[in-house]
Design an enzyme around this catalytic site. Sequence first.
Site, PDB file in Angstrom:
ATOM      1  N   SER A   1      -9.991   1.858   2.814  1.00 51.74           N
ATOM      2  CA  SER A   1      -8.913   2.753   1.724  1.00 51.74           C
ATOM      3  C   SER A   1      -7.808   1.882   1.113  1.00 51.74           C
ATOM      4  CB  SER A   1      -8.356   3.740   2.743  1.00 51.74           C
ATOM      5  OG  SER A   1      -7.320   3.133   3.737  1.00 51.74           O
TER       6      SER A   1
ATOM      7  N   LYS B   1       0.852  -1.165   0.157  1.00 49.59           N
ATOM      8  CA  LYS B   1       0.016   0.040  -0.064  1.00 49.59           C
ATOM      9  C   LYS B   1       1.050   1.078  -0.073  1.00 49.59           C
ATOM     10  CE  LYS B   1      -4.194   1.979   2.509  1.00 49.59           C
ATOM     11  NZ  LYS B   1      -4.877   1.935   3.764  1.00 49.59           N
TER      12      LYS B   1
ATOM     13  N   SER C   1     -10.041  -0.468   6.924  1.00 54.69           N
ATOM     14  CA  SER C   1      -9.346  -0.235   5.496  1.00 54.69           C
ATOM     15  C   SER C   1      -8.739  -1.498   4.911  1.00 54.69           C
ATOM     16  CB  SER C   1      -8.437   1.014   5.701  1.00 54.69           C
ATOM     17  OG  SER C   1      -9.000   2.223   5.489  1.00 54.69           O
TER      18      SER C   1
END
Lengths: 95, 490, 477
Positions: free
Chosen positions: B158, B83, B182
Site C-alpha cells: 500500500s 505516507k 506494504s
Amino acid sequence: MPISKSEVKYTADLARIKLNDEELEILAIQLQKIVDFIDKLKALDISGIEPTSHVLPLHNVFRQDELTPSLKTEDTLKNAPSKEGNFFKVPKVID
Amino acid sequence: MDNKKDLFSLTAGEITGQKHGTEELVSSLAKRVEAVEKKVHAFAKKPQARGQWFGFHWPKPQTENCNLTIRSGPLSGIPVSIKDNICVKDDETTCASKILSGFKPPYDAEVIRRLKDAGAILWGKTNMDEFAFGSSTENSSYGPTRNPHNLECVPGGSSGGSAAAVAADETIISLGSDTGGSIRQPAAFCGVVGLKPTYGRVSRYGLIAFASSLDQIGPITKDVRDCAVMMNIISGYDPKDSTSANIEVPDFTKSLNGEIKNLRVGLPKEYFTHGMDNEVKAAMDEAIATLKTKGAKFIEISLPHTEYAVAVYYIVATAEASSNLARFDGVQYGFRQMNSSGLIDMYKNSRGEGFGNEAKRRIILGTYVLSSGYYDAYYLRAQKVRTLIKRDFDTAFKEIDCIITPTSPTPAFKIGEKATDPLKMYLSDIYTISVNLAGVPAISIPCGFTKEKLPVGLQIIAKPFDEEMLFKAAFAYESQTNWRKIKPKL
Amino acid sequence: MLETVIGLEVHVQLKTKTKAFCGCSTEFGRLPNSQVCPVCLGFPGSLPVLNKTVLEYGIKVGVALNCKIPEYTKFDRKNYFYPDLPKNYQISQYDQPLAQSGYLDIAIENGTKRITIKRVHLEEDAGKLIHEGTDSSASYVDYNRAGIPLLEIVSEPELNSPDEAYQYLTTLKSIIRYLDVSDCDMEKGSLRCDANISLRPCGEKKLGVKTELKNMNSFKAVKSGLEYEIKRQLAILEAGGKVTQQTLLWDEKKQKTAVMRSKEEAHDYRYFPEPDLVPFIFKSADIKIIKETIPELPQEKLLRFVKEFSLAPYEANILTSDKSLADFFEKCSRGYKNYKNLSNWIIGAFLSEINNRSIEPKDIPITPEKFTLLLNLADTGKINSLTAKTVLSEMFETQKSPDLIISEKNLSQISDSGELEQIITQIINVNEKSVTDYKNGKANALMFLIGQAMKQTKGKANPNMVTEMLKERIKNA
C-alpha cells in the site's frame, strides 16, 4: 455452509456499514471465496498450540500515575463535523 | 553544469557530502515534482506552494521570508515524504480515505517528532491504498499512483506513493508502513530500497492502525546507506507505545562494510516452487550467484507452514482492522453524512459512503471472523497457526543468518488487472506476509529488471532485532550491482 | 413459594490521579472536553499505556474480596458502537480477568452470609451523553470521563432479597473505601450498580428468566428498584404469565422501571485480545507486596473493637463503617480510657456535627487530643455536658482547643455554691407558684425551676448541684 446475503447484512449492521442490495450480493460471493480459502486452516492439527496475539514476548508495560497535559479544547473540537460550545454533537441518542 | 547530477536525483548520503544550499536542493526537487507528478501521482498532498516557498514543515517555525534555518542533525535539510497514514500535526492526514477527509491531527507521530529533531524537512504526504488495504495503490480516494518505470503499471502497495516518489526522484526519502508487505512490495515494484523493521523496533504511536499486531513504519530510500541512516533515527523505545521494545539501537551504518564471507543464507524451499514468475526466478538466481562470489553460503531450509500464511493474515489483519476502524464514525472528526435520520443511520451512512470498497470488504470480513460463533473457528485458530509460522522462523534461524527470497512472485502488474479479484490480489503478498506474522525484519532491494524494464526486488529476512544483518547483506549485494542507478524515464 | 435471586454487577471508578491509559486528569466536574487527549479521545494513531496504579488498586480489591489472582492477565476489546465510546470499542477484560472466585461476607438477620464473587476485572469508563441541549434533535458528548479506570465486580446470583443486595453493596463500599481506591459515591457515579433479577420456586436449582435492571443511582434506589422489579415479576408469575428477558431502567422520580432493550437486540461484542497492550504477569512476590499494603478491613476491625473496647456490635459497626472514623476512635482511645463514653460521644454529638456539616470522616477538622480534652473537661465537671456539646460545635467551627473556647466564652460550669445560692434564692422568690406546686407533689415544677436556673446561667450551672440545692431550699422553706 455458504454465506447468505442475510448473514452479510447482519455482519454489515454489526459493523455499522450501509450496503445496498447489489453490494450485499457481490460481498456474499466474495466473502464466500475468501472464507473457502481461509478454511484451509481447518486441515491443520493445532492441538496443544498456544495462540500468538503478540509476536514479541513483552509483558508488564506500564506508565506511572503522573499527569501529562491534556489537549486544548479548541484542538479537541477543531475536527468535529458538528459541535456546540464545548461539546461534540451527535443525532439524538434514544435508548 | 551538464556533468553535474541534478540535485533531486541524489541520495541523502550524497547530499550531505556536498556543498550546496538547502534552498537549491528544495527548488530542484520542487521543479522535479512539478515536472513529473502529473504522470506519477505519488502524493496525496504534494508539497504545495506557500508564498514563494513550498508548503512543507520546516524544522523550525519559518519566518515570513522563509530564511531556511535548518536544524542541525543527521538529516539536516533532507526532504522526507510521509505516507498519508502517519500523523503530522495540523497537516491533513486521511489514509487516502474519504472518511478522514479534512482530518488534521492535533499531534505528531513519534517518528515525525524524531525526523523533525534530526533536521528533516517534511516533504508532502504520499498516496496509498485506503487505510493500507491493498497491494497496488489503486484503492485511494486521491486516485491511483502509477509506477514510474511503466505508467501503465501499479507501483505496488500500500505504500505505493512513498515508493513511486522515491523512484521518480520527487523526494529524497519516504516513510511507509508495512502490515503484510506494504513497504517491501512497492519498493520492489519501483526499484528502490524498503525496510520493514522488527515488530517493536519503531514506535507505532501516530501511525493510523490497520492491524496493530502486524504494523510497522519503515523507510523507503534510493540506497541501502540512506535506509540505515533513517533506521538510526526512527528506531528505539517509545514509552507511548506499549508494544515498543526497550532494546538498544546499534549504529546501523556500521554494518555497511560489505563483509559477508561465510554468511549462512537460507533459501526456503516452499518459496521456490510454483507461482514464481520466470524472470523473477532468473533475477533471483543471478543475485544468489553474486552473493556466492562474495563468500555467502547457501542452505536450503524449510518454512513448512508457508502455505497457510495468507489465510492466517487475512483473518488476523482484518479482525484487528475491523475494530481499529470502528472509530471512524463521523462523531469526532472526518466525514459525516449529514442527511441521516438518527444516530444509527448516521453511522451507517457515514461509514457506507466514507469507506471505499476494499475497506468495506475487509471490515466486514474482520467483523465476520470475530462474530459470535466464528471466533474459535477463525480468529483463535489463525492465532494458533501464527504460532506455528513464527516457530518455523525460530527453527530456521538456528542454522542460518538470514533468508533470501524474491519480494514478490511477479513484477508490477497492470493497473486494473487484479482489481476485481480480491483473493488474487491477496495472494500477491505471499512472500512478504509471513515476515509480519513472525514479527521479523526484512528488506527489499533492487535485484534486476524484466525484459519490459520492470524492477525486481530481492527480499532479505533476518532474526528479530537483527536489522544489522539485513544491512550487511543488502549493502554487500548493492555494492556489487548497479541496479539502483537505472532510473525511470519520465 | 417463590424465591428471589439477585446477582449484582458493580462498577467502581478507581481514584487514580490520571486515567487508565493516558495522563489526563480524572478530576470530577471540570469543563466538558477539557480533560482529554488523543489517547482517551481514541484519535487515529494514538495508543494506550496502562497506568500502573490501576493494576495495583485492582489487585488490592481482588485480594480484599478473597479472590484468586491469576499469574497472567490481559486486556481485550469489547466492540460496540455508541457515541460515548470514542473508539467504538472498550478496553476491558474478557476471559482472563484480574481476579476471580472470591467471596464477601454480609451481615444478615441472624449471622452472616457468604456471597461468591465471580470475577473482578478492569476496564475503561465511557464519556457522558447529555440529552438536554439547545438542539432537541441532538445529544451532546463530553469525553472527560472516557478512559477513567473502572473495576467491575460481579457477584454470583446468590442474593435473595433487596435487603441482602443493599447489605452486599454497603459492605463492598466500606471495604473499597478502607482500601482507599475509590470514593464509591453513587450520586457522583463513582459506584454504579446493575442487577440481574429472577424468581424461581423454592428448592429449584435452575434459574428463572432474568431481567437486568440499570440506572439505580443511589443505595436507596437499588433497594426500591429491586423491590419494584420483584413485585412486577411476582405479579406476572402469579397471573400465570412468563417474564420476558430484557434490560430495564429504573426511574427514581416515577419509582418504576422502563424497558431499555429486549433480548433480540442483544449485542455481539466480538471480544478479542487487545493488540495494543501486552499481557501482565505477576509473581507471587508481587502480590505479596501489594497484600502487605492492605489495611485491617472493616469486619476484622469490628470484631477487634468489640473485644478490645467492650463495645456492643451495633456501636462497633458504626465506628468501623468508615476507616477515618475508626482511626479517630482508636487515636482517642489511647488518651481516654472510658471507651463506652467515648463511643457514645462519637456516635452521638460528634457524628451529628459531621453529618450536619456534610464533612467526610476523612476530613475531620479536630484532633483526637482536643476531642479527648473536651471529654475530660466534661468528666471533671469543668463544663456540663450541654456546654460540652456547644463547645464541640465551636471546635468544628474554629478548630480551637476546648479550654480556649471555654475561657474565651466564659463557659466554665458554675459549681461555686455561694454563687449558685444567690441565683437559687432569686428564682425561688420570683417563682412562688412553681415552688408551691412542687411542694404539692408536682415533680414537673422542679424541672421548671432547674430550667430557670440553667437559663439564668446560660447553661453553665452545674445541673446536679442546682437540683440538690433547690430540693434542699424548698424542703426547708
